[in-house]
Each structure stands twice: as structure tokens, then as C-alpha cells.
Design an enzyme around this catalytic site. Structure first.
Site, PDB file in Angstrom:
ATOM      1  N   TYR A 154     -81.206  13.687  12.598  1.00 35.11           N
ATOM      2  CA  TYR A 154     -81.028  13.173  11.024  1.00 35.11           C
ATOM      3  C   TYR A 154     -80.491  11.667  11.373  1.00 35.11           C
ATOM      4  O   TYR A 154     -79.548  11.582  10.666  1.00 35.11           O
ATOM      5  CB  TYR A 154     -80.064  14.193  10.586  1.00 35.11           C
ATOM      6  CG  TYR A 154     -80.409  15.469  10.477  1.00 35.11           C
ATOM      7  CD1 TYR A 154     -81.074  16.063   9.429  1.00 35.11           C
ATOM      8  CD2 TYR A 154     -79.974  16.370  11.353  1.00 35.11           C
ATOM      9  CE1 TYR A 154     -81.499  17.429   9.408  1.00 35.11           C
ATOM     10  CE2 TYR A 154     -80.192  17.710  11.668  1.00 35.11           C
ATOM     11  CZ  TYR A 154     -80.909  18.284  10.592  1.00 35.11           C
ATOM     12  OH  TYR A 154     -81.156  19.614  10.675  1.00 35.11           O
TER      13      TYR A 154
ATOM     14  N   CYS B 187     -66.606  10.271 -16.883  1.00 37.26           N
ATOM     15  CA  CYS B 187     -67.432   9.998 -15.777  1.00 37.26           C
ATOM     16  C   CYS B 187     -67.575  10.989 -14.833  1.00 37.26           C
ATOM     17  O   CYS B 187     -66.694  11.440 -14.500  1.00 37.26           O
ATOM     18  CB  CYS B 187     -67.172   8.447 -15.344  1.00 37.26           C
ATOM     19  SG  CYS B 187     -68.127   8.249 -13.922  1.00 37.26           S
TER      20      CYS B 187
ATOM     21  N   CYS C 240     -66.848  -0.351 -12.560  1.00 36.01           N
ATOM     22  CA  CYS C 240     -66.504   0.641 -11.646  1.00 36.01           C
ATOM     23  C   CYS C 240     -65.691   0.374 -10.376  1.00 36.01           C
ATOM     24  O   CYS C 240     -65.629  -0.267  -9.936  1.00 36.01           O
ATOM     25  CB  CYS C 240     -67.707   1.506 -11.131  1.00 36.01           C
ATOM     26  SG  CYS C 240     -67.119   2.869  -9.845  1.00 36.01           S
TER      27      CYS C 240
ATOM     28  N   CYS D 279     -59.279   3.581 -13.574  1.00 32.46           N
ATOM     29  CA  CYS D 279     -60.374   3.494 -14.469  1.00 32.46           C
ATOM     30  C   CYS D 279     -60.284   4.239 -15.841  1.00 32.46           C
ATOM     31  O   CYS D 279     -59.631   5.079 -16.147  1.00 32.46           O
ATOM     32  CB  CYS D 279     -61.634   4.226 -13.720  1.00 32.46           C
ATOM     33  SG  CYS D 279     -63.234   4.118 -14.676  1.00 32.46           S
TER      34      CYS D 279
ATOM     35  N   CYS E 129     -71.310  15.963   5.783  1.00 31.53           N
ATOM     36  CA  CYS E 129     -70.895  15.477   4.195  1.00 31.53           C
ATOM     37  C   CYS E 129     -70.595  16.897   3.569  1.00 31.53           C
ATOM     38  O   CYS E 129     -70.182  16.544   2.360  1.00 31.53           O
ATOM     39  CB  CYS E 129     -71.917  14.533   3.611  1.00 31.53           C
ATOM     40  SG  CYS E 129     -73.479  14.970   3.590  1.00 31.53           S
TER      41      CYS E 129
ATOM     42  N   GLN F 199     -74.758   3.837   4.917  1.00 35.60           N
ATOM     43  CA  GLN F 199     -73.339   4.376   4.512  1.00 35.60           C
ATOM     44  C   GLN F 199     -72.814   3.703   3.315  1.00 35.60           C
ATOM     45  O   GLN F 199     -72.732   2.241   3.617  1.00 35.60           O
ATOM     46  CB  GLN F 199     -72.604   4.603   5.720  1.00 35.60           C
ATOM     47  CG  GLN F 199     -72.973   5.503   6.822  1.00 35.60           C
ATOM     48  CD  GLN F 199     -72.873   7.119   6.373  1.00 35.60           C
ATOM     49  OE1 GLN F 199     -71.974   7.375   5.522  1.00 35.60           O
ATOM     50  NE2 GLN F 199     -73.218   7.851   7.145  1.00 35.60           N
TER      51      GLN F 199
HETATM   52  N1  SAH Z   1     -77.067   9.476  10.578  1.00 33.03           N
HETATM   53  C1  SAH Z   1     -77.499   8.478   9.371  1.00 33.03           C
HETATM   54  C2  SAH Z   1     -78.092   9.008   8.220  1.00 33.03           C
HETATM   55  C3  SAH Z   1     -77.528  10.501   7.866  1.00 33.03           C
HETATM   56  S1  SAH Z   1     -78.115  11.107   6.144  1.00 33.03           S
HETATM   57  C4  SAH Z   1     -76.277   7.558   9.041  1.00 33.03           C
HETATM   58  O1  SAH Z   1     -75.187   7.779   9.418  1.00 33.03           O
HETATM   59  O2  SAH Z   1     -76.623   6.489   8.548  1.00 33.03           O
HETATM   60  C5  SAH Z   1     -79.152  12.413   6.842  1.00 33.03           C
HETATM   61  C6  SAH Z   1     -80.570  12.067   6.972  1.00 33.03           C
HETATM   62  O3  SAH Z   1     -81.399  12.889   7.342  1.00 33.03           O
HETATM   63  C7  SAH Z   1     -81.225  11.159   5.829  1.00 33.03           C
HETATM   64  O4  SAH Z   1     -81.780  10.147   6.448  1.00 33.03           O
HETATM   65  C8  SAH Z   1     -82.757  12.069   5.860  1.00 33.03           C
HETATM   66  O5  SAH Z   1     -83.705  11.410   5.426  1.00 33.03           O
HETATM   67  C9  SAH Z   1     -82.599  12.724   7.105  1.00 33.03           C
HETATM   68  N2  SAH Z   1     -83.386  14.292   7.065  1.00 33.03           N
HETATM   69  C10 SAH Z   1     -83.269  15.082   6.063  1.00 33.03           C
HETATM   70  N3  SAH Z   1     -84.007  16.311   6.642  1.00 33.03           N
HETATM   71  C11 SAH Z   1     -84.362  16.234   7.798  1.00 33.03           C
HETATM   72  C12 SAH Z   1     -84.912  16.898   8.811  1.00 33.03           C
HETATM   73  N4  SAH Z   1     -85.179  18.212   8.675  1.00 33.03           N
HETATM   74  N5  SAH Z   1     -85.020  16.290  10.000  1.00 33.03           N
HETATM   75  C13 SAH Z   1     -84.638  15.016  10.377  1.00 33.03           C
HETATM   76  N6  SAH Z   1     -84.102  14.187   9.495  1.00 33.03           N
HETATM   77  C14 SAH Z   1     -83.876  14.597   8.422  1.00 33.03           C
END
Ligand code: SAH
Length: 511
Positions: free
Chosen positions: A336, A79, A165, A73, A440, A307
Site C-alpha cells: 500500500y 462543520c 478553515c 473556528c 489510520c 500525506q
Molecule cells: N504509504 C503511503 C500511502 C498510504 S494510503 C503514504 O504514506 O503516502 C493507502 C494506499 O493503499 C493508497 O494509495 C491506495 O491506493 C492503496 N491501496 C488500496 N488498496 C490496495 C490493495 N489492495 N493493494 C495495494 N494498494 C492498495
């Protein structure tokens, strides 16, 4: 060391920090130099001097590192998106492996031998460029008043013009050219953060890698105006529709003066409301991770979380599946869960899956995705992970009153800040046989693993998956198992141990 601001120094870079900055030493005094890589000898200008260390700006690479490569890039240094483009990809992987290891040792407090005994080699990308399926380009005006699209310079909101990008899809440039040309022809202004005036704020572009479908959403600083959101919008649509794969054009209204990019509402101007993508299950025990033949389909809207690196996501989810080692009977909780991708990925091998997520729209998507894939053993709940999970240990004292089944396996995939303390506490009370932690941010992962291990768990396997080539970010998957078959008595419980076992048994019988 007596450095002054603007002094020029020569320094050999011996290490790299977690943000990708080069670290060298001059007579024991640490100097941090952004954009310098391990193995370089550089000339740096001191920009900030502290008591024990200094920050320098890279002026000249005097002797390049054997790991130094030409960044693809042209605006790699200005950036804010990439930090490691000048580092050969194999070394980026080594850097990420070290980053996870160091965090587990320094923050998690685990012994180096313990970490080394459980850590597996990071899973890299075959193509570390053009991997992102989503881009959000800010639209602005340059110093001469010309419309531009680009990226924010590191830590600022100044737009660096760049329509191509290298992490994103090749089609992005054509989409941006088309939007900018339409704006120029029709005298449409770019949004100005300073004044809050101007119309077009951002262009969101998403691509379904397996379907080839492209979605464009213009984020505009306007309130709804009937069915016409933009002047002469047909012209814009005609242009965009010519781009191969174009499947959906929409606008999102956002008049808030905040950093949040998308508005809450979306109006489709042309084509479909969503694009589709397919995720394949892979066999992570075989070389090259071949497909097993199982697939899942997802519909993605401009607002849904998905993702960003679909190829590596298949490996990440397949690794979660392998670590969970399901036999077909287990109750799995996916905390989550977002739009339920991991839940649905595991459902085929589990007895039942319960997904939990705070964003109601995501749960709606998850339920639709379950139906779309013919999955009937997955349920989704809106709420904070810890609150919903707590319901599975309600001390009812009566049979048949247990609301939710107790977990055999818990999968967590929290945002960067990691799991809430309350969530870890509930997990420790429930003591599932296995916990699979998808993270992450390996720093918060290490912090949480320390708590889980003090609470009776043991690390079995840890593995990085590179979802974000050229950047310092890395995804980590960790398998923990319960050290003892019974919960530890030193974990504070509001339930008595007898109650706990009774409820767990009743829960099993009620399934
Ligand atoms: N496992 C999914 C998303 C992971 S990202 C995937 O792979 O696509 C993390 C997620 O956690 C987000 O969608 C966010 O909205 C959610 N999140 C954040 N705080 C939270 C909480 N206290 N309880 C439940 N979910 C939550």
C-alpha cells in the site's frame, strides 16, 4: 428509563466515544451528546430514544469541563470536519491514546497489561492548527443566490460558508476570494449537485510547506473546449498569480454526477504541473526528534496522494524507520505504498525495497520520486498487495525462477478498511522477521493484529502519531515480530515447509 423525544435532561459527561461524542449516564441509562466533552455538565434535548440508550443534542453547557477551550473556528459545531475543537489539545491526545488502547483490548482481544506493556506515549503536534497542506472547498450558491465556498455540514452536502478553515493554510482564503470574485465578475455559475448544472464544482488548494509553493486546481463541470477551459481565464490567472507562492494553476474536468471530487484529467493553465515538498528524516530516539540531515524531495500533482500533515508525516515515517530497525541488508516490502514515500524513506537503510500499490499513476510517481532522489534499490509494482506478494512464493521448484525477493521486513499502510484477509494470509505464510503496521484506523488495526498474533506474531511496540489535530482520527504504528524463528505449522500453507525453506534460501542466494 422513560425518556421521550424533545425531553430536556441534565447530564454529566463521563467519557467520550470513538467519534468524539460525549457520553453520560442518567440512572445507568447512557446518553450520547455530540459536542459535549468529558467533564462537562450539560443540558441536552433528547432527539432519539432507544431501549438502552438515547441521543441528545447539546443545548447548554451548564458547568464547563476543565478541559473545555474556546474553538478557534466560528462554525466548529456545524462543520463535519472537526469533532474535538472544544477539547484542550493535551486532552485530545489523551483521548486518542485511550482510543487506540481500547480498540486493542476490545477488538484485538489483547489483555490490558499486555497492551500497556507495549504502548508508548502518543506523539503530538507542536502546532495543532494550520497543519494541513491540502484543502478541497466545494463551491455553491447560498439561499440568496450568492456564490459561496465552504465545507459540507456533518453528514450532508449543504455548504457551510467558510473560507478560512483553521486546519488549512492561511493563503486559502485569498485564493477563494480571488476565484469567487472572478466568477462573480464573469457570471460564472457554481455547480449544483441536484440538477447537475453549473460550472465550478470544487477548488483544490495544495501547499508545499517546505517550498512555500501553492497549487490551485479548479474542478469544472465541463468537457474539454480547446485550450480555453474557462471564459476569460487570463483574468483568473492574473489574480491568482499575485498570491505569494503561487506556482501552478490548473483545471480538472469532471462531468460525472458522483461524490468523487477530482476528474481524471488535469490541464495546467499557468505555471508548473507540480509543486515540490521535502521530507526530513528525524531521529525519534532524541528529545524533540531532531533532523538527521537526510532529506527526500517529492513532486506533487493535483491528483497524487500525499500525506496531508507534512510535519507529523516526518515523525510518522521516522518512527516506521526506527521500528523497522534496518541494518542495511534487509529486503523490505512496502505494501500500500502510494507514491512510494515510505519505501524511499527506508531505502537508505535497507538492502532492497519493493513497493506495491494498486493505483498505476501512484506507481509512476513513485518511480519518478526514486530517480529524483537518486535511489536505485527500490522497485515498484502495480497490483493488489496480496497478489504481488504472492509472486514471491511462487513454487517454481527450480532455481533462479523466483520472481521477487522474499521479505525480511514488511511494512503495511492500508486504507481505513485495513488489510485484506488474503494479504494477512500471505504475510503469515511468508513470515518476515518483522512487520511494521501503519494504520489510520485503530479498530481495523486491532482486528488485523489479532489475526497476525494468532498466526505467530507478537506485538513489540505500539505508538500513536497525531496527524489530525481537532479531529478524532489518529495514526498508529505497530511493530510485530515473529514469535518463533520458524513459521508455525498450524498456519495453512499451500507450500510444504520444506519447499518454503528452500525457496526462502534460494531467494536469499539470488539477491
Ligand atoms: N504509504 C503511503 C500511502 C498510504 S494510503 C503514504 O504514506 O503516502 C493507502 C494506499 O493503499 C493508497 O494509495 C491506495 O491506493 C492503496 N491501496 C488500496 N488498496 C490496495 C490493495 N489492495 N493493494 C495495494 N494498494 C492498495
Amino acid at each position: 428509563m422513560d425518556f421521550r423525544k424533545n425531553d430536556f435532561v441534565t447530564v454529566e459527561i463521563e467519557d467520550m466515544g470513538s467519534e468524539g461524542e460525549g457520553i453520560g449516564k442518567i440512572a445507568g441509562f447512557a446518553v450520547f451528546v455530540k459536542d459535549a466533552i468529558v467533564g462537562d455538565t450539560v443540558e441536552a434535548r433528547i432527539v432519539k430514544c432507544m431501549k438502552n440508550y438515547a441521543y441528545g443534542r447539546l443545548e447548554k453547557v451548564l458547568e464547563p469541563s476543565p478541559f473545555r477551550v474556546e474553538p478557534k473556528c466560528s462554525c466548529d459545531r456545524q462543520c463535519g470536519g472537526c469533532q474535538l475543537q472544544a477539547l484542550a489539545y493535551e486532552e485530545q491526545l489523551a483521548f486518542k491514546q485511550r482510543k487506540i488502547r481500547n480498540n486493542l483490548i476490545r477488538i484485538g482481544g489483547f489483555a490490558p497489561e499486555y497492551v500497556d506493556a507495549h504502548m508508548e506515549p502518543i506523539i503530538g503536534m507542536e502546532e495543532p492548527y494550520r497543519y494541513r497542506n491540502k484543502a478541497q472547498y466545494p463551491i455553491g450558491t447560498d439561499r440568496d443566490g450568492n456564490l459561496t465556498a465552504g465545507f459540507y455540514a456533518g453528514r450532508t452536502h449543504n455548504i457551510i460558508a467558510n473560507k478560512n478553515c483553521w486546519l488549512g493554510a492561511e493563503e486559502n482564503e485569498a485564493v477563494l476570494d480571488c476565484v469567487l470574485e472572478y466568477m462573480r465578475k464573469n457570471g460564472i455559475s457554481a455547480y449544483d449537485e441536484g440538477t447537475g448544472r453549473g460550472l465550478v464544482r470544487h477548488v483544490l488548494i495544495r501547499k508545499g510547506f517546505t517550498s512555500g509553493e501553492i497549487m490551485v486546481c479548479l474542478v469544472i463541470n465541463a468537457k474539454e473546449k480547446g485550450s480555453r477551459f474557462l471564459p476569460r481565464q487570463d483574468e483568473l490567472i492574473r489574480g491568482l498569480a499575485k498570491i505569494k507562492g503561487m506556482a501552478s494553476v490548473s483545471v480538472s474536468m469532471n462531468t460525472d454526477r458522483t461524490n468523487v471530487i477530482m476528474g481524471k484529467e488535469i490541464h495546467t493553465l499557468w505555471g508548473k504541473d507540480t509543486i515540490s515538498d521535502t521530507i526530513h528524516v528525524r531521529d525519534m530516539r532524541q528529545p524533540g526528534y531532531p533532523f538527521t540531515g537526510e532529506v527526500l524531495n517529492f513532486h506533487i500533482s493535483p491528483l497524487s496522494f500525499y500525506q496531508v500533515n507534512p510535519v507529523q508525516t516526518e515523525k510518522l515515517y521516522s518512527l516506521v524507520l526506527e521500528y523497522a530497525s534496518l541494518t542495511g541488508n534487509e529486503v523490505v516490502w512496502d505494501l500500500y505504498c502510494g507514491i512510494g514515500t515510505i519505501s524511499l524513506f527506508l531505502a537508505g537503510s535497507a538492502g532492497k525495497v519493493c513497493g506495491v500499490e494498486v493505483v498505476p499513476q501512484a506507481i509512476e510517481d513513485a518511480r519518478e520520486n526514486a530517480v529524483r532522489n537518486g535511489i536505485t534499490n527500490a522497485e515498484f509494482y502495480i497490483g493488489k498487495a496480496e497478489d504481488v506478494l504472492k509472486e514471491s512464493i511462487q513454487d517454481t521448484g527450480e532455481k533462479n525462477k523466483i520472481k521477487l525477493p522474499l521479505p525480511d521486513v514488511i511494512v503495511v499502510d492500508p486504507p481505513r478498511k485495513g488489510c485484506d484477509g488474503a494479504c494477512l494470509e500471505v504475510m503469515l505464510r511468508l513470515k518476515p522477521d518483522r512487520i511494521v503496521y501503519v494504520s489510520c484506523d485503530s479498530a481495523t488495526l486491532a482486528r488485523d493484529l489479532k489475526i497476525l498474533c494468532e498466526g505467530g506474531y507478537e506485538i513489540r511496540r505500539v505508538r500513536g502519531v497525531d496527524q489530525f489535530g481537532q479531529t478524532v482520527h489518529v495514526e498508529t504504528v505497530c511493530l510485530l515480530s515473529n514469535r518463533k524463528s520458524k513459521p508455525d505449522t498450524h498456519v495453512k500453507l499451500s507450500l510444504s515447509m520444506d519447499d518454503y525453506y528452500r525457496i526462502k534460501e534460494e531467494g536469499k542466494n539470488n539477491q
